[in-house]
Design an enzyme around this catalytic site. Structure first.
Site, PDB file in Angstrom:
ATOM      1  N   GLU A 180      -9.189   7.609   3.801  1.00 23.67           N
ATOM      2  CA  GLU A 180      -9.115   7.880   5.233  1.00 23.67           C
ATOM      3  C   GLU A 180      -9.660   9.269   5.550  1.00 23.67           C
ATOM      4  O   GLU A 180      -9.263  10.266   4.941  1.00 23.67           O
ATOM      5  CB  GLU A 180      -7.643   7.762   5.706  1.00 23.67           C
ATOM      6  CG  GLU A 180      -7.487   8.008   7.192  1.00 23.67           C
ATOM      7  CD  GLU A 180      -6.137   7.539   7.757  1.00 23.67           C
ATOM      8  OE1 GLU A 180      -5.370   6.878   7.040  1.00 23.67           O
ATOM      9  OE2 GLU A 180      -5.879   7.846   8.939  1.00 23.67           O
ATOM     10  N   LYS A 237       0.864  -1.195   0.000  1.00 21.96           N
ATOM     11  CA  LYS A 237       0.000   0.000   0.000  1.00 21.96           C
ATOM     12  C   LYS A 237       0.897   1.241   0.000  1.00 21.96           C
ATOM     13  O   LYS A 237       1.888   1.293   0.728  1.00 21.96           O
ATOM     14  CB  LYS A 237      -0.931   0.009   1.215  1.00 21.96           C
ATOM     15  CG  LYS A 237      -1.788   1.282   1.298  1.00 21.96           C
ATOM     16  CD  LYS A 237      -2.972   1.130   2.235  1.00 21.96           C
ATOM     17  CE  LYS A 237      -2.644   1.259   3.697  1.00 21.96           C
ATOM     18  NZ  LYS A 237      -2.052   2.554   4.116  1.00 21.96           N
TER      19      LYS A 237
HETATM   20  O1  KIV Z   1      -0.992   2.365   8.745  1.00 23.99           O
HETATM   21  C1  KIV Z   1      -2.195   2.088   8.882  1.00 23.99           C
HETATM   22  O2  KIV Z   1      -2.629   1.479   9.869  1.00 23.99           O
HETATM   23  C2  KIV Z   1      -3.112   2.529   7.830  1.00 23.99           C
HETATM   24  C3  KIV Z   1      -4.575   2.406   8.116  1.00 23.99           C
HETATM   25  C4  KIV Z   1      -5.000   3.408   9.101  1.00 23.99           C
HETATM   26  C5  KIV Z   1      -5.367   2.469   6.874  1.00 23.99           C
HETATM   27  O3  KIV Z   1      -2.701   2.983   6.832  1.00 23.99           O
END
Ligand code: KIV
Length: 272
Positions: free
Chosen positions: A191, A122
């Site tokens: 988010e 991600k």
């Molecule tokens: O790092 C994380 O936990 C995240 C979530 C809040 C989506 O990116």
């Protein structure tokens, strides 16, 4: 497989998440950072486990996600992967590992995938990082996007307040979401944005949108320490607490301390 709360115990793949959206089935995602927690989350039937860079906050005690390194994310992701049989494991690329440019981004992405055996990565950002996202996808690595409040940019925002309330930022977010989908991302985290904006993105995209503080979406994600009530000082409006583990754990630990000091522990049956 013992322990699974779902009927379908096949390993979750990215295409299955897209099918879930098409079938109107909601996607559950939660963070985990270590082997034991990952086993529990996986066996509870979670669709996606995120090895979030929020490890910087909840595991290391940093104020932001910025300090965590590629090496530290690899350590957490490797530990999680060892505990997971079913969930799709997504690992965050940490701050500084992909913002410099596509070569550095792809090099770090390949290293994380090789060393952790995670299923996907991600990245936070839209058109600014699109070249890098494309290059990582071209390397055969599934990418989940992340827009709205992007904690790696906290120093630019100066606040963790709701993003994209103004038209210009909302329009940019929509354009970024389409660009990430067109590039080939398999899902998108949104988010802390207004619920109506999140709904619009969910309707316009074919890939699943996973919300956090964004109202109803194709799925939801929370930080495990927050939803289990292990963090006492963090209680934003969007957070639902499913347990008060802080109290349960301090009570249990307090009882252990008492038992040791009163010589109640170990008793006759607890010795060799
Ligand atoms: O790092 C994380 O936990 C995240 C979530 C809040 C989506 O990116």
């Amino acid at each position: 497989m013992a322990g699974y709360l779902v009927e379908d115990t096949r390993k979750v793949a990215t295409h299955r998440l897209i099918e879930m959206k098409q079938q109107g089935k909601k996607i559950a995602m939660l963070t985990a950072y270590d082997y034991t927690m990952a086993q529990i989350v996986d066996q509870a039937g979670m669709d996606i486990i995120l090895v979030g860079d929020s490890a910087s906050n909840v595991m290391a005690g940093n104020v932001t996600t910025l300090p965590i390194s590629v090496e530290q994310m690899i350590y957490h992701a490797k530990s999680v992967v060892r505990g997971v049989r079913r969930s799709l494991v997504v690992c965050d690329m940490p701050f500084g590992s992909y913002q410099i440019g596509r070569t550095e981004g792809v090099t770090n992405a390949i290293r994380i995938m090789k060393e952790t055996h995670a299923d996907a990565l991600k990245l936070e950002g839209g058109v600014e990082i699109l070249d890098t996202v494309r290059a990582i996808l071209d390397a055969g690595i599934p990418v989940m996007g992340h827009l709205g409040l992007m904690p790696q940019s906290i120093n630019k925002y100066g606040t963790y307040t709701v993003r994209a309330k103004e038209d210009a930022e909302a329009e940019k977010l929509i354009a970024d979401a389409h660009a990430l989908e067109e590039a080939g991302c398999f899902a998108l985290v949104l988010e802390k944005i207004p619920a109506a904006l999140c709904q619009r993105v969910c309707q316009e995209l074919t890939i699943p949108v996973i919300g956090i503080g964004a109202g109803p979406a194709d799925g939801q994600v929370l930080v495990i320490h927050d939803m289990l009530g292990m963090n006492q000082g963090f209680s934003p409006k969007f957070l639902r607490r499913y347990a008060d583990l802080f109290s349960i754990m301090t009570e249990a630990i307090g009882q252990y301390i008492t038992d040791v000091k009163t010589e109640d522990f170990p008793n006759e049956k607890e010795r060799y």
